[in-house]
Write a protein that holds these residues in place. Sequence first.
Motif, short mmCIF file in Angstrom:
data_model
loop_
_atom_site.label_atom_id
_atom_site.label_comp_id
_atom_site.label_asym_id
_atom_site.label_seq_id
_atom_site.Cartn_x
_atom_site.Cartn_y
_atom_site.Cartn_z
N ARG A 313 39.73 46.58 32.50
CA ARG A 313 40.43 45.20 32.23
C ARG A 313 41.66 45.24 32.92
O ARG A 313 42.51 46.08 33.14
CB ARG A 313 40.71 44.89 30.61
CG ARG A 313 39.24 45.06 29.87
CD ARG A 313 39.38 44.11 28.87
NE ARG A 313 39.59 42.70 29.13
CZ ARG A 313 39.78 41.80 28.06
NH1 ARG A 313 39.47 41.97 27.14
NH2 ARG A 313 39.97 40.57 28.67
N ALA A 317 44.98 42.99 26.25
CA ALA A 317 44.03 41.83 25.37
C ALA A 317 44.56 41.90 24.02
O ALA A 317 44.40 42.91 23.24
CB ALA A 317 42.85 42.14 25.73
N HIS A 340 37.92 33.91 27.74
CA HIS A 340 37.82 35.30 26.88
C HIS A 340 36.91 35.21 25.79
O HIS A 340 36.64 36.30 25.37
CB HIS A 340 39.35 35.80 26.48
CG HIS A 340 40.19 36.05 27.89
ND1 HIS A 340 41.49 35.88 27.82
CD2 HIS A 340 39.74 36.60 28.94
CE1 HIS A 340 41.96 36.32 29.00
NE2 HIS A 340 41.06 36.68 29.48
#
Length: 411
Positions: A313, A317, A340
């Motif tokens: 990633r 997040a 997302h």
Amino acid sequence: MEITEFTEAASVVHTLDALKAFWQTKPIVSDIIDDDGHQYVDLVMEGGGVLGIALVGYAYALESVGIRFLGIGGTSAGAITATLLAALGKPNEAKSIRVLECLAGLEMFEFVDGDHDAKDFIRTMLEGAGPVKLGWKAIQVLDNLRDDLGLNPGDTFLKWIKTQLRTSGIRTVADLNTRFSELPPNLRVRDKGPLSVKEAGACLKVVAADVTTETKVVFPEMASLYFKDPEKVNPGQFVRASMSIPLFFHPYRMKRLPQGVKALREWKKVGYEGSVPKEIVFMDGGIMSNFPIDLFHDPTSKEAPVAPTFGARLGTARVNPNLIEKPTQLLMSVFNSARHCNDYDFLSRHPDFKHLVTQINTGTHNWLDFFLAPEAKVDLFTRGVEAAAAWIKGFNWKEYKKLRGKLAKAI
């Protein structure tokens, strides 16, 4: 830039020396191996514009200790890296250095191939101009958005990616499939037996968004919906569809789709009930699934996997709530939620996959900064190397297999 500016950066050398020292303890990260000491995994990478350079650093670190990739997938920037990793060599070869060769001499602003007004607006936006100047420049590109639905044709990128593939002997999906079939003859499951090409499952998966029929598309496996002869399609077209950042690039359009009863049946399988469209508009796959960690997940499996799916990633997040006080903040929050939510939903339903995901801290770099300075490129590459090295030291394959085995029994 020279490749050595990346590979010989002090932090990169220090990090990899430490990682290789750790690797002397012979950690196990997969049960798929060959006689040369390579361990094989699947790999999924997130989209994130120019931040994708960090993904190359991530792959470089893993390959430096003998980890190799079978299934490779991603969205947008992740799709670019995945396609290059898939195409630039056989599955048992280290290819991230070749990807780095493709990127090192590249001026990213070349991909900003719109007219003078479009380039001027993007330059002004990235320079952080005030609202008056930015607003004036925005007015000058309204015709671009009205007529073309985007600022940049994306033709320069498509030509570039096709050139990189052609240089490695890849002109069609058939060529790519042949490349994936070139497995080492000694590829096998640890303590069991050899793997056939089909059992190994080496393949590319690129996510694009078909906004005409509202379909999340995985290329090349769904290419038959859009192409009469999928085997003859250049994989660069899939990547161009996947990286069509809304408004920044023109949408990627596809015409002359397969027609007839068979085509209608195929469309119904993906949930579309209407007639086959005359034209399809593709946008950045990130608007539907920016981190498609489920690409290689088999929900029907009753056994623990013989190899994990590593995920990379870009950025952290959901660590802070979004600040929503201005219209621009609201729009960005809506956009981020849309791109997302499916991936977050998968991870919440399959929390075991969180053990496989590396978060690469990309710092303050702007994902649309196509003016990225050389030192910024090296910094992103270094961040990818450091994140991969730190994460792999803590990954425990045996414990993960136990967890997946318990879940499989429950299924």
